[in-house]
Motif scaffolding. Structure first.
Motif, PDB file in Angstrom:
ATOM      1  N   ASN A 161     -38.781 -12.845   7.762  1.00 23.28           N
ATOM      2  CA  ASN A 161     -39.693 -13.927   8.139  1.00 23.28           C
ATOM      3  C   ASN A 161     -41.135 -13.448   8.222  1.00 23.28           C
ATOM      4  N   THR A 162     -41.325 -12.236   8.683  1.00 18.18           N
ATOM      5  CA  THR A 162     -42.679 -11.672   8.741  1.00 18.18           C
ATOM      6  C   THR A 162     -43.275 -11.584   7.343  1.00 18.18           C
ATOM      7  N   ILE A 216     -27.926 -13.305   3.223  1.00 12.05           N
ATOM      8  CA  ILE A 216     -28.909 -12.992   2.178  1.00 12.05           C
ATOM      9  C   ILE A 216     -29.560 -14.261   1.646  1.00 12.05           C
ATOM     10  N   GLY A 217     -28.834 -15.371   1.659  1.00 16.46           N
ATOM     11  CA  GLY A 217     -29.379 -16.621   1.137  1.00 16.46           C
ATOM     12  C   GLY A 217     -30.504 -17.200   1.963  1.00 16.46           C
ATOM     13  N   GLY A 218     -30.650 -16.748   3.224  1.00 16.05           N
ATOM     14  CA  GLY A 218     -31.721 -17.236   4.075  1.00 16.05           C
ATOM     15  C   GLY A 218     -32.909 -16.299   4.155  1.00 16.05           C
ATOM     16  N   MET A 219     -32.883 -15.240   3.370  1.00 14.09           N
ATOM     17  CA  MET A 219     -34.016 -14.307   3.326  1.00 14.09           C
ATOM     18  C   MET A 219     -34.935 -14.723   2.183  1.00 14.09           C
ATOM     19  N   TYR A 220     -35.644 -15.807   2.418  1.00 10.07           N
ATOM     20  CA  TYR A 220     -36.424 -16.470   1.378  1.00 10.07           C
ATOM     21  C   TYR A 220     -37.464 -15.561   0.734  1.00 10.07           C
ATOM     22  N   GLU A 264     -50.486 -16.991   1.256  1.00 10.66           N
ATOM     23  CA  GLU A 264     -51.143 -16.752  -0.017  1.00 10.66           C
ATOM     24  C   GLU A 264     -50.827 -17.827  -1.044  1.00 10.66           C
ATOM     25  N   LEU A 265     -49.928 -18.751  -0.683  1.00  7.99           N
ATOM     26  CA  LEU A 265     -49.542 -19.839  -1.574  1.00  7.99           C
ATOM     27  C   LEU A 265     -50.114 -21.150  -1.063  1.00  7.99           C
ATOM     28  N   SER A 266     -49.993 -22.187  -1.904  1.00  4.74           N
ATOM     29  CA  SER A 266     -50.388 -23.540  -1.478  1.00  4.74           C
ATOM     30  C   SER A 266     -49.192 -24.195  -0.801  1.00  4.74           C
ATOM     31  N   ALA A 267     -48.695 -23.559   0.233  1.00  2.69           N
ATOM     32  CA  ALA A 267     -47.571 -24.119   0.971  1.00  2.69           C
ATOM     33  C   ALA A 267     -48.042 -25.335   1.748  1.00  2.69           C
ATOM     34  N   TYR A 268     -47.118 -26.240   2.018  1.00  2.00           N
ATOM     35  CA  TYR A 268     -47.487 -27.445   2.757  1.00  2.00           C
ATOM     36  C   TYR A 268     -47.967 -27.083   4.157  1.00  2.00           C
ATOM     37  N   LYS A 269     -47.196 -26.265   4.854  1.00  2.49           N
ATOM     38  CA  LYS A 269     -47.556 -25.892   6.217  1.00  2.49           C
ATOM     39  C   LYS A 269     -46.674 -24.714   6.622  1.00  2.49           C
ATOM     40  N   ILE A 270     -47.235 -23.793   7.393  1.00  5.63           N
ATOM     41  CA  ILE A 270     -46.434 -22.687   7.899  1.00  5.63           C
ATOM     42  C   ILE A 270     -45.551 -23.228   9.022  1.00  5.63           C
ATOM     43  N   PRO A 271     -44.233 -23.151   8.887  1.00  2.75           N
ATOM     44  CA  PRO A 271     -43.360 -23.724   9.916  1.00  2.75           C
ATOM     45  C   PRO A 271     -43.461 -22.961  11.229  1.00  2.75           C
ATOM     46  N   PRO A 272     -43.218 -23.645  12.342  1.00  2.00           N
ATOM     47  CA  PRO A 272     -43.362 -23.011  13.654  1.00  2.00           C
ATOM     48  C   PRO A 272     -42.510 -21.763  13.830  1.00  2.00           C
ATOM     49  N   TRP A 273     -41.316 -21.746  13.241  1.00  3.64           N
ATOM     50  CA  TRP A 273     -40.440 -20.590  13.437  1.00  3.64           C
ATOM     51  C   TRP A 273     -40.961 -19.320  12.756  1.00  3.64           C
ATOM     52  N   LEU A 274     -42.029 -19.452  11.956  1.00  9.74           N
ATOM     53  CA  LEU A 274     -42.655 -18.273  11.368  1.00  9.74           C
ATOM     54  C   LEU A 274     -43.863 -17.801  12.166  1.00  9.74           C
ATOM     55  N   THR A 275     -44.284 -18.601  13.122  1.00 11.17           N
ATOM     56  CA  THR A 275     -45.470 -18.243  13.893  1.00 11.17           C
ATOM     57  C   THR A 275     -45.154 -17.908  15.336  1.00 11.17           C
ATOM     58  N   GLU A 276     -43.902 -18.094  15.716  1.00 18.44           N
ATOM     59  CA  GLU A 276     -43.511 -17.822  17.106  1.00 18.44           C
ATOM     60  C   GLU A 276     -43.295 -16.321  17.309  1.00 18.44           C
TER      61      GLU A 276
END
Length: 301
Positions: free
Chosen positions: A280-281, A158-162, A289-301
């Motif tokens: 992750n989806t 559960i702690g990794g379900m950001y 929708e946020l000012s995130a630094y960058k979408i990490p690759p593991w979210l786009t694979e």
């Protein structure tokens, strides 16, 4: 109790997530002359609110920032704040107003394996417990477990379900998110973006390398490990000011009582993998929708 007006308070919280690089990032940020870090990285001041308990005196909390009065940015880093929910967020807002809030995230399976090993190193779960056994205990836990201290060692899933936690913070505070993978591979770029967000000069970050802080190492003798953990906790204010001494002391201790940490190998239950995939989806949508630094690759694979 009446408000205590004397003493500085933080305007930046590194609020999560555990085992995603918060210690290394705190150490880097604290080297900037315009940033003052708390005497101990994890003050845990607001953490009682997560468990329905009373917080300590404000004067104790302010005391952890003594000497940072002239700092443009004052910060602390308690990654367990991420899971605090409305009670903790309200407590933060009541005392600090609207601080900036920084999160680090990491590919959830890698974080799960790291969190599992960290619990073994900290004597919270048996060193003989396999990853599969750990996941079987961790997977059933939902948000209700976050208010039960006894369940803290088992928050690997559960702690990794950001995506469960970031929206409640971003709806209340100015939030930035850094991926651990970007922090390790593009440290100057990440620090430059954070400097702009914090309104400070990026130049002092030039040439800084990411320290490898807070590694999980297994032990040979349990009693000695228990004593070492207690000593490290009590001496943190001193060691935080003298990182070279801490590095040498840690290396000496590992030579005496450390042993290599084996990889947390083993397959992850397919249902857990599917839950991470769904989370992750949702996270990818939230970050867009946020000012995130960058979408990490593991979210786009």
């Amino acid at each position: 109790m009446p408000a205590i007006a004397e003493g500085p308070l933080p305007n930046l919280l590194l609020a999560g997530f555990p085992k995603t690089g918060t210690t290394s990032l705190f150490s880097l940020l604290a080297r900037h002359p315009e940033i003052g870090g708390s005497r101990v990285k994890e003050t845990e001041y607001f953490l009682p609110a997560r468990y329905g308990e009373s917080m300590g005196p404000q004067s104790d909390y302010r005391g952890l920032f003594a000497g940072t009065e002239q700092s443009l940015v004052r910060m602390e880093a308690t990654p367990a704040y991420a899971y605090g929910g409305r009670p903790l967020l309200d407590a933060v807002e009541s005392l600090l107003g609207k601080p900036k809030v920084l999160f680090t995230i990491r590919e959830p399976i890698a974080r799960l394996r790291s969190y599992y090993r960290a619990q073994q190193a900290r004597l919270r779960i048996p060193v003989e417990m396999t990853l599969a056994e750990y996941v079987s205990l961790s997977a059933p836990l939902g948000r209700g477990a976050l208010s039960d201290r006894s369940q803290d060692p088992f928050l690997g899933v559960i702690g990794g379900m950001y995506s469960e936690f970031i929206p409640e913070w971003s709806n209340k505070f100015d939030v930035r998110i850094v991926a651990f993978e970007d922090l390790t591979s593009n440290t100057p770029e990440v620090l430059g973006a954070l400097a702009e967000w914090l309104g400070i000069d990026a130049a002092p970050f030039s040439g800084l390398d990411l320290p490898h802080d807070n590694p999980s190492v297994l032990y040979r003798r349990k009693r000695l490990q228990k004593a070492a953990l207690a000593i490290n906790s009590s001496l943190e204010p001193i060691l935080r000011k003298h990182p070279a001494i801490k590095t040498k002391a840690r290396a000496a201790y590992y030579r005496v009582n450390g042993r290599p940490m084996p990889k947390a190998d083993g397959d992850i239950d397919s249902e857990v993998l599917e839950r991470f995939k769904e989370a992750n989806t949702l996270l990818a949508k939230q970050l867009s929708e946020l000012s995130a630094y960058k979408i990490p690759p593991w979210l786009t694979e």
